[in-house]
Design an enzyme around this catalytic site. Structure first.
Site, PDB file in Angstrom:
ATOM      1  N   PHE A 236       0.831  -1.212   0.000  1.00 32.67           N
ATOM      2  CA  PHE A 236       0.000   0.000   0.000  1.00 32.67           C
ATOM      3  C   PHE A 236       0.860   1.255   0.000  1.00 32.67           C
ATOM      4  O   PHE A 236       0.443   2.291   0.487  1.00 32.67           O
ATOM      5  CB  PHE A 236      -0.934  -0.005   1.208  1.00 32.67           C
ATOM      6  CG  PHE A 236      -1.819  -1.213   1.261  1.00 32.67           C
ATOM      7  CD1 PHE A 236      -2.904  -1.311   0.408  1.00 32.67           C
ATOM      8  CD2 PHE A 236      -1.560  -2.254   2.130  1.00 32.67           C
ATOM      9  CE1 PHE A 236      -3.717  -2.432   0.423  1.00 32.67           C
ATOM     10  CE2 PHE A 236      -2.372  -3.376   2.154  1.00 32.67           C
ATOM     11  CZ  PHE A 236      -3.451  -3.472   1.301  1.00 32.67           C
ATOM     12  N   GLY A 463      -1.993  -6.275  -6.689  1.00 31.12           N
ATOM     13  CA  GLY A 463      -3.329  -6.768  -6.366  1.00 31.12           C
ATOM     14  C   GLY A 463      -4.402  -5.926  -7.028  1.00 31.12           C
ATOM     15  O   GLY A 463      -5.599  -6.205  -6.914  1.00 31.12           O
ATOM     16  N   ARG A 626     -11.544   7.193 -17.954  1.00 29.97           N
ATOM     17  CA  ARG A 626     -11.940   5.897 -18.527  1.00 29.97           C
ATOM     18  C   ARG A 626     -11.622   4.774 -17.543  1.00 29.97           C
ATOM     19  O   ARG A 626     -10.537   4.720 -16.964  1.00 29.97           O
ATOM     20  CB  ARG A 626     -11.208   5.658 -19.844  1.00 29.97           C
ATOM     21  CG  ARG A 626     -11.471   4.262 -20.384  1.00 29.97           C
ATOM     22  CD  ARG A 626     -10.840   4.035 -21.739  1.00 29.97           C
ATOM     23  NE  ARG A 626     -11.577   4.752 -22.751  1.00 29.97           N
ATOM     24  CZ  ARG A 626     -11.006   5.442 -23.740  1.00 29.97           C
ATOM     25  NH1 ARG A 626      -9.714   5.510 -23.834  1.00 29.97           N
ATOM     26  NH2 ARG A 626     -11.758   6.059 -24.622  1.00 29.97           N
ATOM     27  N   ILE A 627     -12.586   3.906 -17.353  1.00 32.34           N
ATOM     28  CA  ILE A 627     -12.416   2.733 -16.494  1.00 32.34           C
ATOM     29  C   ILE A 627     -12.152   1.551 -17.417  1.00 32.34           C
ATOM     30  O   ILE A 627     -12.998   1.174 -18.225  1.00 32.34           O
ATOM     31  CB  ILE A 627     -13.689   2.494 -15.654  1.00 32.34           C
ATOM     32  CG1 ILE A 627     -13.994   3.713 -14.774  1.00 32.34           C
ATOM     33  CG2 ILE A 627     -13.542   1.221 -14.823  1.00 32.34           C
ATOM     34  CD1 ILE A 627     -12.899   4.102 -13.794  1.00 32.34           C
ATOM     35  N   LYS A 631     -14.728  -4.430 -13.244  1.00 30.53           N
ATOM     36  CA  LYS A 631     -14.661  -5.327 -12.094  1.00 30.53           C
ATOM     37  C   LYS A 631     -13.456  -5.017 -11.201  1.00 30.53           C
ATOM     38  O   LYS A 631     -13.583  -4.878  -9.979  1.00 30.53           O
ATOM     39  CB  LYS A 631     -14.593  -6.776 -12.584  1.00 30.53           C
ATOM     40  CG  LYS A 631     -14.735  -7.793 -11.484  1.00 30.53           C
ATOM     41  CD  LYS A 631     -14.838  -9.196 -12.069  1.00 30.53           C
ATOM     42  CE  LYS A 631     -15.048 -10.191 -10.936  1.00 30.53           C
ATOM     43  NZ  LYS A 631     -15.151 -11.569 -11.450  1.00 30.53           N
ATOM     44  N   GLY A 700      -6.600   3.757  -7.774  1.00 30.99           N
ATOM     45  CA  GLY A 700      -6.003   2.936  -6.724  1.00 30.99           C
ATOM     46  C   GLY A 700      -6.128   3.507  -5.329  1.00 30.99           C
ATOM     47  O   GLY A 700      -6.107   2.773  -4.348  1.00 30.99           O
ATOM     48  N   GLU A 701      -6.236   4.807  -5.222  1.00 27.96           N
ATOM     49  CA  GLU A 701      -6.197   5.417  -3.892  1.00 27.96           C
ATOM     50  C   GLU A 701      -7.471   6.147  -3.504  1.00 27.96           C
ATOM     51  O   GLU A 701      -7.803   6.253  -2.326  1.00 27.96           O
ATOM     52  CB  GLU A 701      -5.009   6.392  -3.828  1.00 27.96           C
ATOM     53  CG  GLU A 701      -3.673   5.663  -3.902  1.00 27.96           C
ATOM     54  CD  GLU A 701      -2.504   6.594  -4.139  1.00 27.96           C
ATOM     55  OE1 GLU A 701      -2.497   7.281  -5.175  1.00 27.96           O
ATOM     56  OE2 GLU A 701      -1.598   6.638  -3.293  1.00 27.96           O
TER      57      GLU A 701
END
Ligand code: MOS
Length: 734
Positions: A236, A463, A626-627, A631, A700-701
């Site tokens: 992390f 991850g 954009r994703i 999931k 991510g954050e």
């Protein structure tokens, strides 16, 4: 190289390509790596926070069964520090002298044939200290203060004048504690010297940087160093640096001439790989009666270790989150005898946002204004510092979509007004403006004669889903079915990549991967440019579409041929191309590069008699550009949300007066478990960002940020009590 824009905002939510390996236990995390002939290192750590080593008696340890070597500062060669990186320097090299700068500092390493023998002998190393008075408290007046080393403080307009004439003022102090990264995977290193070459298997988020560090510290050309981290086991931010125990492991392997493996113990995870620093934050807001902000003043103090340069601009985002003419932010660090603070998921933002978004809630209460409405009234259409338009910003849509999904309109604004049996019910929210971050990146793509593809970069997948998303991006760009594309990472011999960190890897890597793949397609077209047998002869890239491994003319789909046909006819085994990504230079964009935006809505239940707080529901509305994979992106937000619940209600690294961490186990350091996590909903809004060809902004954050404030605001709504100090525990509410 230009990229053809075809993908929609949200990419297919495909399963993780590494999922089966991980669930079967077949993905070897660094602690699972074993090499022939390896021996084991165990660390001895200081039991004082400041002073000097008076003596180290290693005789008993050296005579213990299986022991090969005991390494202390007496036998350690002088080692240079690692290189400067975008994140500052690595921590100083270990065991360079007799000074102690924090409790838990490594003072020796024992190398033995088995891990048990190493651990047993480590306990026999007798160290005597001449202890000094340690500075361990953030408020210690003796501590040296370091002003913002990155020049990120803001000062615009006049806060003093604006506050003097503000209709309404809110001024409060917020505090956040030290938090400790607790990935499940224990950090591990296996170091192997062969001839003059060094191979290190390591828990790192940044193999390219680790390689540069080993090269510098051990005086090797980078080509003689290989760092491997194909699976990380969770990180992390604690994998962004090369820590002293890693350097010691490499040194030990050189000294004993055997491969050495070190796996940190859980308590060592608290002292040896960084932690989120605590903060004390003074925040003052001024506004007029309509709720327009006239002043924002945010002063934050955080600790920094004695000889470290970790820096978190805790207050910085308060200058760009809302439209306000008068803003002052100041970040100060106090030098203490503590283990190194370092990045932990959403460093600085997680702490600073708690204070800013709590204060806004206090202002909304003072103005009797809805918290969402207050934020909309102060919406920053343009970047508040430089006035430039954002490269993308859908924060308004986040507020509206989040409020809708959550059912915010059902909220009775009166604190303590909503109840469900014994439970007081509270609704709270917070907004998030996350910083933009981008680094250069490289990737290499190969298409083979059998029509399969192999794409790689020295990035890591901590991850987050990097393997999966980059397999998708490669398959999309090459027009090759997903199952025939392999994406590889985690090897410093691959093209250099930035860290999996700062929410910046996906954008940088996707851009480099697309570039590499586009260049392979171009190579195919170059190959058939004058090929009389090819239906694609003379075609330009924009005239060609690739589907299912077959290139065809865009306007005449019947005219085409496969990668395999072209390679076969031209007698080539494969075609390989390198791609790069260079971050946009903000000064030439004419726009303000935007990171992700978000709005978090939280329902808490507070037991009216016992003060127990439960997070019942969270809705996160996110503008992440954009994703690429719905999931894995959703999983990032959910994982971050759980981290946010931890920050809000559970996590606190407790240091006693001697500087020793008193709760350095997963039994004592509380993190949310399933029963602490209620229903979590995620909605993505916005559009592809204009600053990166991939259109992504990184998610991510941001999942973590805003949760603590939204929880605190919901607790206030439920109970009428304002808690300004994290974590919120039941004693705050009784
Ligand atoms: Mo993150 S704290 O940038 O790994």
């Amino acid at each position: 190289m230009s990229v053809v824009e075809t993908a929609p905002l949200v990419g297919a939510g495909i399963d993780r390509v590494d999922g089966a390996l991980k669930t079967a236990g077949a993905a070897a995390y660094p602690s699972d790596v074993n090499v022939p002939g390896q021996v084991y290192g165990a660390l001895v750590q200081s039991t004082v926070a400041s002073g000097r080593i008076r003596s180290v008696d290693t005789l008993a340890a050296e005579a213990a069964p299986g022991v090969l070597r005991v390494i202390t500062h007496h036998v350690t060669p002088r080692l240079p520090d690692g290189p400067m990186t975008a994140l500052g320097a690595s921590p100083p090299a270990p065991l360079q002298d007799d000074r102690i700068l924090h409790h838990g500092q490594h003072v020796a390493m024992v190398v033995a044939e088995t891990p048990e023998e190493a651990a047993a002998a480590a306990r026999m190393v007798a160290v005597e200290y001449a202890a000094d008075d340690a500075l361990t408290g953030l408020g210690d007046a003796r501590a040296e203060l370091v002003e913002n080393p990155w020049g990120l403080d803001s000062d615009r307009g006049s806060v003093a004048e604006a506050l003097a004439t503000a209709d309404v003022k809110v001024s409060a102090t917020y505090t956040t504690p030290d938090n400790t990264n607790n990935p499940l995977g224990l950090f591990a290193t296996v170091a192997v010297w062969e001839g003059g070459k060094l191979t290190v298997h390591d828990t790192t988020q940044w193999p390219s940087m680790a390689r540069a560090t080993f090269a510098k510290v051990f005086g090797l050309p980078e080509t003689s160093v290989r760092v491997l981290a194909p699976y990380v086991g969770g990180a992390f931010g604690n994998g962004l640096r090369v820590w002293p125990h890693v350097i010691l492991t490499v040194l030990a392997a050189r000294l004993v001439k055997r491969p050495v493996k070190v796996v940190l113990t859980r308590p060592q995870m608290f002292t040896s790989i960084g932690h989120r620093p605590s903060s004390v934050q003074h925040l003052t807001l001024g506004a007029d009666r309509s709720g327009t902000l006239t002043a924002v003043e945010h002063r934050a103090t955080s600790p920094v270790a004695m000889e470290d340069d970790d820096y978190e601009p805790v207050a910085a985002s308060s200058a760009v989150s809302y439209a306000c003419a008068n803003v002052l932010t100041r970040d100060t660090q106090a030098r203490l005898h503590i283990p190194d603070p370092t990045s932990m998921r959403a460093p600085a933002e997680a702490q600073g946002n708690f204070a800013l978004e709590s204060a806004l809630d206090e202002l909304a209460v003072a103005l009797r204004l809805d918290p969402v409405e207050l934020r909309l009234r102060n919406y920053a259409e343009n970047h508040p510092g430089n006035g430039l338009p954002w490269t993308s910003k859908a924060l308004k849509e986040c507020y509206l979509a989040g409020a809708e999904r959550f059912g915010w309109s059902r909220r009775d604004p009166e604190p303590r007004s909503m109840r469900d049996g014994d439970w007081l019910v509270g609704y709270g929210m917070a907004g998030v403006t996350y910083p933009w971050y981008a680094q250069p990146c490289n990737a290499r793509a190969t298409v083979r004669r059998d029509g399969s593809a192999f794409v790689r970069s020295a990035a890591t997948d901590i991850g987050t889903g990097t393997y999966t998303v980059m397999t998708q991006v490669s398959a999309d760009t090459l027009g090759i079915p997903l199952g025939r594309v392999r994406f590889d990472l985690g090897d410093s011999d691959m093209p250099a990549a930035p860290q999996a960190g700062g929410s910046g890897l996906t954008g940088a890597l996707a851009t480099a991967v697309r570039d590499a793949c586009e260049r392979v397609v171009q190579q195919v077209l170059d190959l058939v440019r004058e090929d009389g047998e090819s239906p694609l002869r003379g075609c330009r890239r924009e005239e060609v579409t690739v589907v299912d491994g077959r290139l065809h003319r865009r306007d005449r789909p019947a005219e085409g041929e496969s990668y395999a046909d072209v390679l076969d006819r031209h007698g080539k085994e494969e075609l390989t191309a390198d791609g790069t990504s260079t971050p946009a230079d903000p000064s030439t964009l004419g726009m303000a590069p935007a990171g992700a935006f978000g709005a978090k809505f939280v329902e808490v239940r507070v037991d009216a008699d016992l003060g127990v707080v439960r997070v019942a529901r969270v809705v996160s509305a996110i503008d992440g550009g954009r994703i690429l994979n719905e999931k894995t992106a959703r999983s990032q937000i959910i994982g971050g949300t759980v981290g946010g619940i931890g920050q809000a209600l559970f996590e606190e690294t407790a240091t006693d007066r001697t500087g020793r961490i008193a709760n350095a186990t997963l039994g004592d350091y509380l993190v949310p478990v399933n029963a602490d996590v209620g229903d979590m909903d995620v909605v993505f809004v916005g559009e592809p960002d204009r600053a990166t060809p991939a259109g992504t902004k990184g998610v991510g954050e941001i999942g973590l940020v805003g949760i603590a404030a939204a929880v605190a605001n919901a607790v206030h709504h439920a109970t009428g009590k304002r808690v300004r100090s994290l974590p919120i525990t039941l004693d705050d509410l009784l």
